[in-house]
Scaffold this motif. Structure first.
Motif, PDB file in Angstrom:
ATOM      1  N   ASP A  80       0.628  -0.957   0.152  1.00 19.55           N
ATOM      2  CA  ASP A  80       0.180  -0.424   0.013  1.00 19.55           C
ATOM      3  C   ASP A  80       1.166   1.444   0.351  1.00 19.55           C
ATOM      4  N   VAL A  81       1.437   0.768   0.775  1.00 21.27           N
ATOM      5  CA  VAL A  81       2.835   2.372   1.221  1.00 21.27           C
ATOM      6  C   VAL A  81       4.550   2.003   0.520  1.00 21.27           C
ATOM      7  N   VAL A  82       5.372   2.704  -0.696  1.00 21.66           N
ATOM      8  CA  VAL A  82       6.742   2.268   0.056  1.00 21.66           C
ATOM      9  C   VAL A  82       7.346   3.197   0.424  1.00 21.66           C
ATOM     10  N   VAL A  83       8.302   2.903   1.347  1.00 24.37           N
ATOM     11  CA  VAL A  83       9.221   3.929   1.722  1.00 24.37           C
ATOM     12  C   VAL A  83      10.348   4.091   1.104  1.00 24.37           C
ATOM     13  N   ASP A  84      10.950   5.030   0.393  1.00 23.53           N
ATOM     14  CA  ASP A  84      11.999   4.889  -0.548  1.00 23.53           C
ATOM     15  C   ASP A  84      13.251   6.004   0.433  1.00 23.53           C
ATOM     16  N   ALA A  85      13.843   4.721   0.440  1.00 24.52           N
ATOM     17  CA  ALA A  85      15.159   4.917   1.179  1.00 24.52           C
ATOM     18  C   ALA A  85      16.347   4.799  -0.142  1.00 24.52           C
ATOM     19  N   THR A  86      16.419   4.594  -0.811  1.00 24.21           N
ATOM     20  CA  THR A  86      17.099   5.053  -2.261  1.00 24.21           C
ATOM     21  C   THR A  86      18.642   6.124  -1.712  1.00 24.21           C
ATOM     22  N   GLY A 102       0.830   2.538  -7.970  1.00 25.68           N
ATOM     23  CA  GLY A 102      -0.231   2.826  -7.846  1.00 25.68           C
ATOM     24  C   GLY A 102       0.136   3.294  -5.855  1.00 25.68           C
ATOM     25  N   VAL A 103       1.566   3.078  -5.226  1.00 23.78           N
ATOM     26  CA  VAL A 103       1.361   2.664  -3.634  1.00 23.78           C
ATOM     27  C   VAL A 103       1.523   3.872  -3.720  1.00 23.78           C
ATOM     28  N   LYS A 104       1.275   4.628  -2.476  1.00 23.70           N
ATOM     29  CA  LYS A 104       1.305   5.876  -1.631  1.00 23.70           C
ATOM     30  C   LYS A 104       2.745   5.876  -1.724  1.00 23.70           C
ATOM     31  N   MET A 105       3.514   7.427  -1.159  1.00 29.76           N
ATOM     32  CA  MET A 105       5.194   7.188  -1.122  1.00 29.76           C
ATOM     33  C   MET A 105       5.353   8.329  -0.017  1.00 29.76           C
ATOM     34  N   VAL A 106       6.551   6.884   0.520  1.00 27.83           N
ATOM     35  CA  VAL A 106       7.335   8.144   1.343  1.00 27.83           C
ATOM     36  C   VAL A 106       8.820   8.562   1.091  1.00 27.83           C
ATOM     37  N   PHE A 107       9.474   9.896   0.662  1.00 30.48           N
ATOM     38  CA  PHE A 107      10.396   9.870   0.367  1.00 30.48           C
ATOM     39  C   PHE A 107      11.682  10.510   1.599  1.00 30.48           C
ATOM     40  N   GLN A 108      13.186   9.944   1.460  1.00 32.03           N
ATOM     41  CA  GLN A 108      13.853  11.096   2.388  1.00 32.03           C
ATOM     42  C   GLN A 108      14.379  12.437   1.653  1.00 32.03           C
ATOM     43  N   GLY A 109      14.839  12.714   2.922  1.00 28.66           N
ATOM     44  CA  GLY A 109      15.021  14.349   3.055  1.00 28.66           C
ATOM     45  C   GLY A 109      16.480  14.686   1.551  1.00 28.66           C
ATOM     46  N   GLY A 110      16.889  13.253   1.004  1.00 24.77           N
ATOM     47  CA  GLY A 110      18.213  13.152   0.244  1.00 24.77           C
ATOM     48  C   GLY A 110      17.096  14.251  -0.821  1.00 24.77           C
TER      49      GLY A 110
END
Lengths: 343, 343
Positions: A80-86, A102-110
Motif C-alpha cells: 500500500d505504501v513504499v518508503v523510498d530509502a534509496t 499506485g502505491v503511496k510514497m514516503v521519500f527521504q530528505g535527500g
C-alpha cells in the motif's frame, strides 16, 4: 487493518525503518529491496525480511548466493505504501515506477522538495499531510531543527532562527569520505540549505543557517539562536521542553555528558539497538535566555532521528490516524523513545 | 635604540615570537627561557638563541647535554621587556619575578585578564596601552574576533555579535589531547568565555559566543553574526575588509579553498615557515548581508595569529611607536604578512 509497507533501499535509513515498521501493530512489512548483495543484504535475510531486487539484479544476487523473494515490481505490487530509502536523488528516478504500481510514497530528505506533495514533520504539519499521495520526510538536520522550532513555537511564538550546524563528516560505516583532519565550510556560501529545507515545512519562518563538516562519525551538533515573540524565562522554556515528545534533555553537569561521544556511550549502555538515539538531545546547561533570545546546543543522531517521522508519515499517507499526538504516542511507545530528562 | 626582549617559555607561541622579534630592526632578542630539555630546547640552540633556564633546572639541562647561556634571572636582568609565553596560568606565578627585575611585561591570553594593566589588540586599543607596565595579548580566538569586529566597527559601527567557535581539538604537536571522534560542547554552559574575553578590550560590546571542540589540529573556524548600526551593502563590507590589515580574503569558488586543510596546504605551498598563517582568513563566499546583519565564516591559525600582536605589544609597552598604523606596517612587513585577496 494493517497497512502493507515496502521499503526500497536497505542502507543506513532503510534498515532502521524496516525494523521500526516491524514493531508497529498497524503495519505489515511486505519486504525490503536492495541493489547490491553486500553485508546489509545478508543482514536483511538474517532478520527474516523478504528481500526483493530489481529484475536486472537477480543474477548478481544469485551469484552471491543470497536468496531473494522476488523482484522490486513484485514487492511493490503487494504494497500500500513504499518508503523510498534509496540514496539521495535516486528516489526521484524510482517515482514513476512507484506511480505505476499506485502505491503511496514516503521519500527521504535527500530528495528535492518537489519530489513529493509536501515535506513532513509530525510536530509541525501532520494534519495538513493526511491522505497525501506522497510525502518527503526532511533530512536529519532539518528534522532536528523542526522538532525544537515547532515545540518552542507552539508555546511562545518563534520570530527568527539563526543556527550553526557542526556536521559529522561521515557515517560510521563509511570509509571513503572525509574530512579526516580539517573543518570544511559546508558550503562556503551562506546560508546553508538547511534553513531553506526548514522552510519547506515552515514557509513563514525567518531562518538562516550555516554549516561546517568535521572529522567525526557519531552525531551532529547544532547551536541555535532563536528570537521569540515575547520575553520568557529559562524555566518557562525548560517546562515546555521537558514535555515535548522526541526531545530529551541532558545535563552536562549532572551526568558528565558533554560531547557526542558520551551521548553515544550512554545509548550503548542503555542497550539501544545500533546505539540509536532517535530523540533530539538538548543540553540543559546550554539553554540560555537573554531578553527575547533563546540560545542552546542540541545533538542529532543522523542515522536514526528520522525513523519515528517515517513511521508517522506512513500513517499520514495511509490515513491510519488523524491525530498527531496519537501517532506520536503509538510510534514512540513501539520504538521505546523517551522524553524529558536523560537519566 | 633597540629594545631588549627576553622570552620566557619556548613552546608553540614562544618560539614563534622569538623568530618574529629577531626579524624586527628595533628589537634585540636577549634570549629565550625553557624549563624542559626537549626537542624545542634543541631547536632554540640550533637557531642560535641564547637559552636560559631557571636556576634549579641547570642540572637537568646539563645532564641532557644542552648548553645553556645562564639562568632566567640573568636573562631578565639584561632585558627591557619580557614576553611571557609560559603555559596558561603560569605567567601569573612568574609576575613577581619579572617585577623584581623591573622589566615591562607582555602576557598571553591564557592568563586571567587582571594579570596585566590592560588586555591588548593592536586594531582596537593600541593608543590606550602605550607605556603601560604590563599588557596581555588576548588568545587566538579572541584575537581573531577582535580583528574582524574592530575593522568592521570603525567603518560601520557594531551593535552586537553572536558567534560560534568550532575549535581545533589540539595543536599539531600534542598527542595527549582529544577529542578523537566527537563534538565536545566547550563548555556546555553558555556563553563561552571568548565573548567575555573580547569585552576585556571592548567592554561596551553586546557579544555572546558558543564553542565546540572537534577532532582537528589545523585551525579554528568561526561563524559570526554581526548586527551593524546601519544597513550596508555586501560591497561596502568587502571594500573595508580588502583594506584591513592582518585580514586576507579567500574565495572558495575562485581558489578551491573550502576548508582549513586547503588553507594550510596553501600556506605550505607559499613557503610559510611552519605553515603559519598569522592573518585572519575570511571566506568571501560566506560574506552575507541581510538587512543590518552581517554573516560570515573565518579561520584562525591558533599557533601563529597572536604573533604580530605580541610584536606590537612590545612596541606599546616600550613606547617605540605611538601610531598603531605604523607599528602594524612595520611588523607586517618584517613578518611578510598579507592583506586583501588570497591569490
Amino acid at each position: 487493518m494493517r497497512v502493507r509497507v515496502a521499503i526500497n533501499g536497505f542502507g543506513t535509513i532503510g534498515k532502521r525503518i524496516a525494523d521500526a515498521v516491524s514493531l508497529q501493530d498497524d503495519m505489515e512489512l511486505i519486504g525490503v529491496s536492495k541493489t547490491r548483495p553486500n553485508y546489509e543484504a545478508l543482514a536483511a535475510v538474517r532478520r527474516g525480511y523478504p528481500l526483493y531486487v530489481p529484475a536486472d539484479r537477480l543474477e548478481v544476487f544469485e551469484e552471491a548466493g543470497i536468496r531473494v523473494a522476488g523482484t522490486l515490481d513484485e514487492m511493490l505490487s503487494k504494497a500500500d505504501v513504499v518508503v523510498d530509502a534509496t540514496p539521495g536523488g535516486v528516489g526521484a528516478k524510482y517515482k514513476p515506477v512507484y506511480e505505476e504500481h499506485g502505491v503511496k510514497m514516503v521519500f527521504q530528505g535527500g530528495e528535492k522538495a518537489h519530489v513529493a506533495e509536501a515535506s513532513f514533520n509530525t510536530l509541525c504539519n501532520y494534519e495538513e499531510t493526511l491522505g497525501k499521495q506522497s510525502l518527503r520526510v526532511v533530512s536529519c538536520n532539518t528534522t532536528g531543527l523542526l522538532r525544537i522550532i515547532c515545540s518552542i513555537h507552539k508555546a511562545f511564538g518563534v520570530k527568527a532562527v539563526r543556527a550553526v550546524i557542526v556536521r559529522r563528516g561521515a557515517d560510521p560505516k563509511e570509509n571513503k569520505r572525509g574530512p579526516i583532519n580539517s573543518i570544511v565550510l559546508n558550503p562556503p556560501r551562506l546560508p546553508s540549505h538547511h534553513g531553506e529545507d526548514v522552510k519547506t515545512v515552515l514557509p513563514w519562518l525567518d531562518i538562516m543557517t550555516a554549516a561546517v563538516a568535521v572529522p567525526t562519525t557519531l552525531m551532529h551538533v547544532h547551536f541555535l539562536n532563536v528570537k521569540l515573540e515575547k520575553r520568557v524565562s529559562r524555566e518557562d522554556v525548560l517546562g515546555v521542553l521537558e514535555n515535548s515528545p522526541r526531545i530529551v534533555i541532558a545535563s552536562a553537569s549532572g551526568t558528565g555528558i558533554q560531547s557526542t561521544a558520551e551521548l553515544v556511550e550512554y545509548a550503548r549502555d542503555l542497550g539501544r539497538a545500533r546505539y540509536d538515539l532517535p530523540e533530539l538531545v538538548l543540553w540543559e546547561d546550554s539553554i540560555t535566555v537573554a531578553g527575547n533570545e533563546l540560545l542552546l546546543f542540541q545533538a542529532v543522531h543522523q542515522e536514526s532521528i528520522v525513523v519515528p517521522e517515517n513511521i508517522d508519515a506512513i500513517r499520514a499517507v495511509a490515513k491510519l490516524e488523524t491525530d498527531p499526538a496519537k501517532t506520536i504516542e503509538k510510534t514512540d511507545k513501539a520504538l521505546g523513545l523517551r522524553r524529558g530528562w536523560l537519566s
